[in-house]
Design a protein around this motif. Structure first.
Motif: not given
Length: 298
Positions: A119-147
């Motif tokens: 996500f850091g690489k993406i954020a540095q590469s684009v100039d638009i507001p980003i909404m992270l999308y946490n969907f562990p049931a489909r992605t297999g991993t969870e974006l933790s509160a710390e991340v």
């Protein structure tokens, strides 16, 4: 930035799998006329996984023009190919979208460190507001509160999270951690029935698929919460609880959502790209019973 009721829009197709832009325009108008705050196009409900990047660009351009700045527009730009994510996110900026929604990498679920780098690489590469999308049931991993916290600290254009987890504790932890250092950061529930719990935890609303079916219901719930109208909150919550059954009555839930939209008055095809399959008469009848049950709640 992104608060209130957001719709994870369906992508209306004809029986050949081509975009039905006329029906799509009518659907967009209905959502906006019923008071939603924003629309996400090409999210999970919008079948983003089934279109080429050229198709996505065509549809995103149409959607931005159709909305015509009446509400906020988010474009789902997630992919397993980070270069495509960056390309599509830059294109979304060019056509005037208000932000992009990016699901965490799927198939090979990344470690927390790898997710931050991604996500850091993406954020540095684009100039638009980003909404992270946490969907562990489909992605297999969870974006933790710390991340999420670390990303919010480092990148000003990471502004929001769609938290699609059947666990309000995770959402609460994100809200408590991130808002302590970024009060502007918004957290939306990706589970339709968690709107109230999201708000009680300090969150900002909902981004959900069932608002395709009854946008006025979710807008009414949002207004009732803002006005501390407990009677209306309870009534809306009961209806949403029934509507949640739409997620379980077809092979792919998107098909059931489309069927419910059709039953509620917009004569569309329920065609869903593979792995979706054609809805059966029995499944359609189940969808109709659910919609009728909601209508009967007074």
């Amino acid at each position: 930035m992104f608060r209130g009721v957001y719709v994870a829009s369906i992508t209306i197709l004809d029986e050949n799998g081509d975009f039905d832009l006329m029906k799509m325009a009518a659907h967009i108008d209905n959502l906006i006329n019923n008071g939603v705050d924003g629309i996400l196009f090409l999210g999970s409900t919008g079948e983003f996984y089934s279109f080429s990047i050229e198709q996505k660009k065509k549809f995103a351009s149409f959607a931005v023009n159709a909305v015509n700045k009446r509400v906020k527009v988010l474009i789902g730009t997630g992919s397993t190919n980070i270069n495509e994510v960056i390309e599509m996110s830059k294109y979304s900026k060019e056509i005037g979208a208000d932000g992009v929604t990016i699901v965490s990498p799927y198939y090979f679920g990344p470690s927390e460190s790898a997710a931050e780098q991604y996500f850091g690489k993406i954020a540095q590469s684009v100039d638009i507001p980003i909404m992270l999308y946490n969907f562990p049931a489909r992605t297999g991993t969870e974006l933790s509160a710390e991340v999420v916290l670390n990303l919010a600290k480092k990148y000003h254009n990471i502004v929001s999270l769609k938290d699609t987890v059947d666990n309000i504790s995770h959402t609460r932890k994100v809200i408590q951690k991130v808002k302590s250092i970024r009060s502007d950061f918004t957290v939306l529930s990706g589970f339709d029935e968690y709107y109230v719990l999201n708000r009680l935890s300090g969150g900002d609303g909902v981004l959900c698929a069932l608002a395709n079916v009854d946008p006025k219901l979710f807008v009414s719930l949002h207004k009732a919460y803002e006005n501390k109208d407990s009677v209306t909150i309870e009534k809306c919550a009961k209806k949403i609880s029934v509507l949640m059954n739409l997620y379980e009555c077809t092979d792919l839930f998107v098909t059931g959502i489309k069927a419910a939209v059709k039953i509620n008055g917009l004569d569309i095809s329920t065609f869903t790209n593979p792995p979706g399959v054609k809805i059966t008469e029995g499944q359609f009848d189940i969808v109709k019973k659910i919609v009728d049950e909601v209508r009967a709640i007074v």
